[in-house]
Design a protein around this motif. Structure first.
Motif, PDB file in Angstrom:
ATOM      1  N   GLY A 145       7.070  14.979  67.493  1.00 47.44           N
ATOM      2  CA  GLY A 145       6.989  15.904  66.369  1.00 47.44           C
ATOM      3  C   GLY A 145       8.344  16.546  66.159  1.00 47.44           C
ATOM      4  O   GLY A 145       9.374  15.968  66.510  1.00 47.44           O
ATOM      5  N   LYS A 146       8.349  17.755  65.632  1.00 45.08           N
ATOM      6  CA  LYS A 146       9.596  18.392  65.220  1.00 45.08           C
ATOM      7  C   LYS A 146       9.734  19.767  65.886  1.00 45.08           C
ATOM      8  O   LYS A 146       8.765  20.534  65.954  1.00 45.08           O
ATOM      9  N   LEU A 147      10.912  20.041  66.382  1.00 50.22           N
ATOM     10  CA  LEU A 147      11.254  21.364  66.910  1.00 50.22           C
ATOM     11  C   LEU A 147      12.315  21.968  66.016  1.00 50.22           C
ATOM     12  O   LEU A 147      13.371  21.372  65.808  1.00 50.22           O
ATOM     13  N   THR A 148      12.026  23.121  65.446  1.00 48.64           N
ATOM     14  CA  THR A 148      12.961  23.800  64.557  1.00 48.64           C
ATOM     15  C   THR A 148      13.442  25.094  65.191  1.00 48.64           C
ATOM     16  O   THR A 148      12.633  25.899  65.675  1.00 48.64           O
ATOM     17  N   LEU A 149      14.745  25.259  65.197  1.00 51.70           N
ATOM     18  CA  LEU A 149      15.371  26.488  65.676  1.00 51.70           C
ATOM     19  C   LEU A 149      15.677  27.361  64.464  1.00 51.70           C
ATOM     20  O   LEU A 149      16.421  26.943  63.573  1.00 51.70           O
ATOM     21  N   ALA A 150      15.070  28.538  64.410  1.00 50.34           N
ATOM     22  CA  ALA A 150      15.290  29.478  63.303  1.00 50.34           C
ATOM     23  C   ALA A 150      15.900  30.753  63.870  1.00 50.34           C
ATOM     24  O   ALA A 150      15.253  31.474  64.637  1.00 50.34           O
ATOM     25  N   ILE A 151      17.139  31.012  63.497  1.00 46.65           N
ATOM     26  CA  ILE A 151      17.868  32.167  64.022  1.00 46.65           C
ATOM     27  C   ILE A 151      18.139  33.126  62.869  1.00 46.65           C
ATOM     28  O   ILE A 151      18.761  32.754  61.872  1.00 46.65           O
ATOM     29  N   VAL A 152      17.651  34.347  63.005  1.00 45.90           N
ATOM     30  CA  VAL A 152      17.705  35.306  61.894  1.00 45.90           C
ATOM     31  C   VAL A 152      18.655  36.461  62.214  1.00 45.90           C
ATOM     32  O   VAL A 152      18.864  36.806  63.380  1.00 45.90           O
ATOM     33  N   PRO A 153      19.241  37.087  61.161  1.00 48.32           N
ATOM     34  CA  PRO A 153      20.255  38.117  61.375  1.00 48.32           C
ATOM     35  C   PRO A 153      19.724  39.540  61.277  1.00 48.32           C
ATOM     36  O   PRO A 153      20.473  40.496  61.460  1.00 48.32           O
ATOM     37  N   ASP A 154      18.433  39.684  60.950  1.00 46.97           N
ATOM     38  CA  ASP A 154      17.947  41.011  60.591  1.00 46.97           C
ATOM     39  C   ASP A 154      16.554  41.228  61.151  1.00 46.97           C
ATOM     40  O   ASP A 154      15.570  40.748  60.595  1.00 46.97           O
ATOM     41  N   GLU A 155      16.492  41.951  62.271  1.00 50.01           N
ATOM     42  CA  GLU A 155      15.206  42.335  62.837  1.00 50.01           C
ATOM     43  C   GLU A 155      15.188  43.803  63.215  1.00 50.01           C
ATOM     44  O   GLU A 155      14.183  44.482  63.083  1.00 50.01           O
ATOM     45  N   GLU A 156      16.338  44.322  63.629  1.00 44.97           N
ATOM     46  CA  GLU A 156      16.397  45.674  64.192  1.00 44.97           C
ATOM     47  C   GLU A 156      16.291  46.790  63.152  1.00 44.97           C
ATOM     48  O   GLU A 156      16.043  47.935  63.508  1.00 44.97           O
ATOM     49  N   THR A 157      16.503  46.474  61.862  1.00 40.97           N
ATOM     50  CA  THR A 157      16.411  47.522  60.838  1.00 40.97           C
ATOM     51  C   THR A 157      15.293  47.255  59.850  1.00 40.97           C
ATOM     52  O   THR A 157      15.352  47.667  58.697  1.00 40.97           O
ATOM     53  N   GLY A 158      14.265  46.552  60.286  1.00 41.88           N
ATOM     54  CA  GLY A 158      13.131  46.280  59.416  1.00 41.88           C
ATOM     55  C   GLY A 158      12.907  44.808  59.176  1.00 41.88           C
ATOM     56  O   GLY A 158      11.786  44.372  58.926  1.00 41.88           O
ATOM     57  N   GLY A 159      13.987  44.031  59.195  1.00 36.56           N
ATOM     58  CA  GLY A 159      13.858  42.589  59.208  1.00 36.56           C
ATOM     59  C   GLY A 159      13.585  41.901  57.890  1.00 36.56           C
ATOM     60  O   GLY A 159      13.238  40.720  57.882  1.00 36.56           O
ATOM     61  N   GLU A 160      13.736  42.584  56.763  1.00 35.27           N
ATOM     62  CA  GLU A 160      13.367  41.959  55.488  1.00 35.27           C
ATOM     63  C   GLU A 160      14.252  40.768  55.131  1.00 35.27           C
ATOM     64  O   GLU A 160      13.852  39.903  54.340  1.00 35.27           O
ATOM     65  N   PHE A 161      15.464  40.698  55.698  1.00 40.00           N
ATOM     66  CA  PHE A 161      16.369  39.596  55.376  1.00 40.00           C
ATOM     67  C   PHE A 161      16.349  38.491  56.429  1.00 40.00           C
ATOM     68  O   PHE A 161      17.229  37.634  56.448  1.00 40.00           O
ATOM     69  N   GLY A 162      15.342  38.536  57.300  1.00 41.49           N
ATOM     70  CA  GLY A 162      15.229  37.527  58.342  1.00 41.49           C
ATOM     71  C   GLY A 162      13.985  36.676  58.169  1.00 41.49           C
ATOM     72  O   GLY A 162      13.844  35.925  57.198  1.00 41.49           O
ATOM     73  N   VAL A 163      13.046  36.797  59.089  1.00 41.79           N
ATOM     74  CA  VAL A 163      11.858  35.942  59.108  1.00 41.79           C
ATOM     75  C   VAL A 163      11.075  35.966  57.792  1.00 41.79           C
ATOM     76  O   VAL A 163      10.761  34.900  57.238  1.00 41.79           O
ATOM     77  N   PRO A 164      10.735  37.145  57.226  1.00 41.98           N
ATOM     78  CA  PRO A 164       9.947  37.108  55.985  1.00 41.98           C
ATOM     79  C   PRO A 164      10.698  36.449  54.833  1.00 41.98           C
ATOM     80  O   PRO A 164      10.086  35.795  53.982  1.00 41.98           O
ATOM     81  N   TRP A 165      12.014  36.586  54.814  1.00 39.50           N
ATOM     82  CA  TRP A 165      12.828  35.951  53.767  1.00 39.50           C
ATOM     83  C   TRP A 165      12.749  34.433  53.881  1.00 39.50           C
ATOM     84  O   TRP A 165      12.569  33.735  52.876  1.00 39.50           O
ATOM     85  N   LEU A 166      12.861  33.915  55.107  1.00 37.05           N
ATOM     86  CA  LEU A 166      12.779  32.474  55.322  1.00 37.05           C
ATOM     87  C   LEU A 166      11.402  31.934  54.943  1.00 37.05           C
ATOM     88  O   LEU A 166      11.278  30.871  54.332  1.00 37.05           O
ATOM     89  N   LEU A 167      10.366  32.662  55.307  1.00 34.40           N
ATOM     90  CA  LEU A 167       9.009  32.212  55.006  1.00 34.40           C
ATOM     91  C   LEU A 167       8.736  32.246  53.507  1.00 34.40           C
ATOM     92  O   LEU A 167       8.134  31.316  52.953  1.00 34.40           O
ATOM     93  N   GLU A 168       9.171  33.305  52.871  1.00 34.79           N
ATOM     94  CA  GLU A 168       8.952  33.433  51.426  1.00 34.79           C
ATOM     95  C   GLU A 168       9.666  32.322  50.651  1.00 34.79           C
ATOM     96  O   GLU A 168       9.146  31.795  49.666  1.00 34.79           O
ATOM     97  N   LYS A 169      10.851  31.946  51.118  1.00 33.60           N
ATOM     98  CA  LYS A 169      11.631  30.891  50.459  1.00 33.60           C
ATOM     99  C   LYS A 169      11.165  29.488  50.871  1.00 33.60           C
ATOM    100  O   LYS A 169      11.753  28.498  50.432  1.00 33.60           O
ATOM    101  N   LYS A 170      10.143  29.439  51.748  1.00 35.62           N
ATOM    102  CA  LYS A 170       9.625  28.155  52.250  1.00 35.62           C
ATOM    103  C   LYS A 170      10.698  27.327  52.960  1.00 35.62           C
ATOM    104  O   LYS A 170      10.705  26.101  52.911  1.00 35.62           O
ATOM    105  N   LEU A 171      11.604  28.018  53.649  1.00 36.06           N
ATOM    106  CA  LEU A 171      12.673  27.342  54.383  1.00 36.06           C
ATOM    107  C   LEU A 171      12.236  26.957  55.795  1.00 36.06           C
ATOM    108  O   LEU A 171      12.881  26.135  56.444  1.00 36.06           O
ATOM    109  N   ILE A 172      11.164  27.582  56.281  1.00 33.42           N
ATOM    110  CA  ILE A 172      10.595  27.186  57.565  1.00 33.42           C
ATOM    111  C   ILE A 172       9.078  27.096  57.427  1.00 33.42           C
ATOM    112  O   ILE A 172       8.464  27.810  56.626  1.00 33.42           O
ATOM    113  N   LYS A 173       8.498  26.201  58.181  1.00 31.51           N
ATOM    114  CA  LYS A 173       7.048  26.065  58.267  1.00 31.51           C
ATOM    115  C   LYS A 173       6.750  25.483  59.649  1.00 31.51           C
ATOM    116  O   LYS A 173       7.655  24.963  60.306  1.00 31.51           O
TER     117      LYS A 173
END
Length: 422
Positions: A145-173
């Motif tokens: 199968g597939k292993l994806t490494l997702a490294i985000v820059p924004d978690e400590e101040t609310g994280g809106e530009f990290g994980v939720p941004w990637l998910l909303e843009k459908k860049l990771i699944k």
């Protein structure tokens, strides 16, 4: 020994054989100041990209805000399951450097400890993910199968530009995700309480202080009365849904038997916690204040929603006859969890036991994290990472070297179990 067990053991042995490289990578990440704020992840993103490039791994950059870069890299095949390994590069500011016993960005190892800002939260875990990802490529392991490494820059101040941004843009699944956030040695977190932050503003009427309380209307004293009402949220009897009672019970066991100093905090798992964080009001001691603002952090257990909390507050504050407004801000989420029986939870928990030979089980976290975003997109997720929990966000942050290595062994073995499991 089955073929898969033999493969896992070989990979664990490879981590052990290359552990000095892992520790060097962790130290290098800590040496790069990636404090948030300001949140500039350029330097650390380039370092990670260069590290992966030397093993023939390509990394896609996605800028979600100025100088905030999300990195995505994948190995394996499109057929089969997909597992996401996620970590954040940002750390909280080091603060007053004079209060550190060592340079917070030294990334040095001393007496078995990796030292520095982000050592526990979460550059040690991030290093483990990156190292394991590259090691699988170096060893030319064929994944079903597939292993994806997702490294985000924004978690400590609310994280809106990290994980939720990637998910909303459908860049990771994916079919499952692991976040290498701090956890205890044998107990990943598989659930979080909800979060409800709000600002209460109470309005009064200004007047000369020498005429108080007969003149005007004091916003601060009205706010004090309001605070007493808000604090009664703690007294609410919450009906915990039966489906999560087992998770609550095992988490209480964890607080009794593992983090024993936390035993007295067991009630927070079933209560609305209330922290009156800031108060601002008035202009001068001899002026009756016309405004007072109070910021509050509430964490919500299973069994109550933000709307229900809002209704409770409005009912009890209205009874005071004061003028006020409630404005939500910051973290907002309902309590959420991933079943302990989900394949991604079993892959991590089973391999903690495989690596350590000790009983492992998932527990509830009394705070909130990026995990809620994955669950919003129906991606089962848990958190497991090396940490010395008392130093997170504090001075003299550190983590044991042996914990960094142990977690990396779990990460690499879990990939095999998860992707091969039908």
């Amino acid at each position: 020994m089955s073929d898969l067990t033999a493969l896992k053991q070989r990979l664990i042995d490879e981590v052990e054989a290359h552990k000095d490289e892992l520790i060097e990578l962790c130290g290098s990440l800590i040496k790069i100041p990636s404090e948030n704020p300001p949140g500039d992840s350029t330097e650390i993103s380039q370092f990670i990209t260069d590290y992966l490039q030397q093993y023939g791994l390509e990394t896609a950059w996605h800028e979600s805000s100025e100088k905030m870069f999300n990195l995505i890299s994948s190995i394996g095949i499109e057929k089969g399951k997909e597992l996401i390994y996620c970590g954040h590069t940002d750390v909280v500011p080091a603060g007053d450097l004079s209060k550190w016993d060592f340079n917070p960005f030294s990334g040095e190892v001393k007496d078995g400890w990796m030292l520095g800002r982000g050592a526990s939260d979460m550059k040690a875990g991030l290093a483990g993910l990156i190292f394991v990802f590259a090691l699988l490529k170096r060893l030319d392991v064929e994944l079903p199968g597939k292993l994806t490494l997702a490294i985000v820059p924004d978690e400590e101040t609310g994280g809106e530009f990290g994980v939720p941004w990637l998910l909303e843009k459908k860049l990771i699944k994916g079919d499952g995700a692991l976040i290498a956030e701090p956890s205890s040695r044998l107990n990943p977190t598989i659930g979080q309480k909800g979060s409800y932050w709000f600002e209460l503003e109470v309005f009064g009427e200004p007047g000369h202080g020498s005429l108080s309380p007969l003149a005007g209307n004091n916003a601060i004293t009205d706010a004090i009365a309001a605070i007493e009402k808000i604090r009664t949220l703690w007294d609410l009897k919450i009906d915990i849904p039966e489906e999560v009672q087992g998770l609550i019970d095992v988490s209480k066991r964890y607080m009794r038997e593992v983090e024993k100093e936390r035993e007295k905090f067991q009630p927070v798992l079933e209560k609305v916690t209330v922290n009156i964080g800031t108060i601002q009001g008035g202009t001068k001691s001899n002026v009756i204040p016309e405004s007072c603002k109070v910021q509050v952090d509430c964490r919500l257990p299973f069994g109550i929603t933000r709307d229900e909390v809002t209704s409770y507050l409005q009912k009890h504050l209205d009874e005071l006859g004061i003028r006020y407004e409630i404005r939500p801000f910051g973290f907002r989420s309902h309590a959420n969890y991933t079943s302990a029986e989900d394949p991604v939870c079993k892959a991590i928990v089973d391999n903690i036991t495989f690596v350590t030979g000790e009983e492992a089980y998932g527990v509830m976290q009394w705070a909130s994290s990026d995990a809620r975003h994955f669950r919003d997109y129906h991606i089962p997720v848990l958190q497991y990472g090396p940490a010395y929990l008392p130093t997170i966000h504090g001075y003299n942050e550190r983590v044991r070297v042996e914990d960094i290595v142990r977690c990396a062994k779990v990460y690499i073995a879990a990939v095999i179990d998860f992707l091969y499991e039908k």
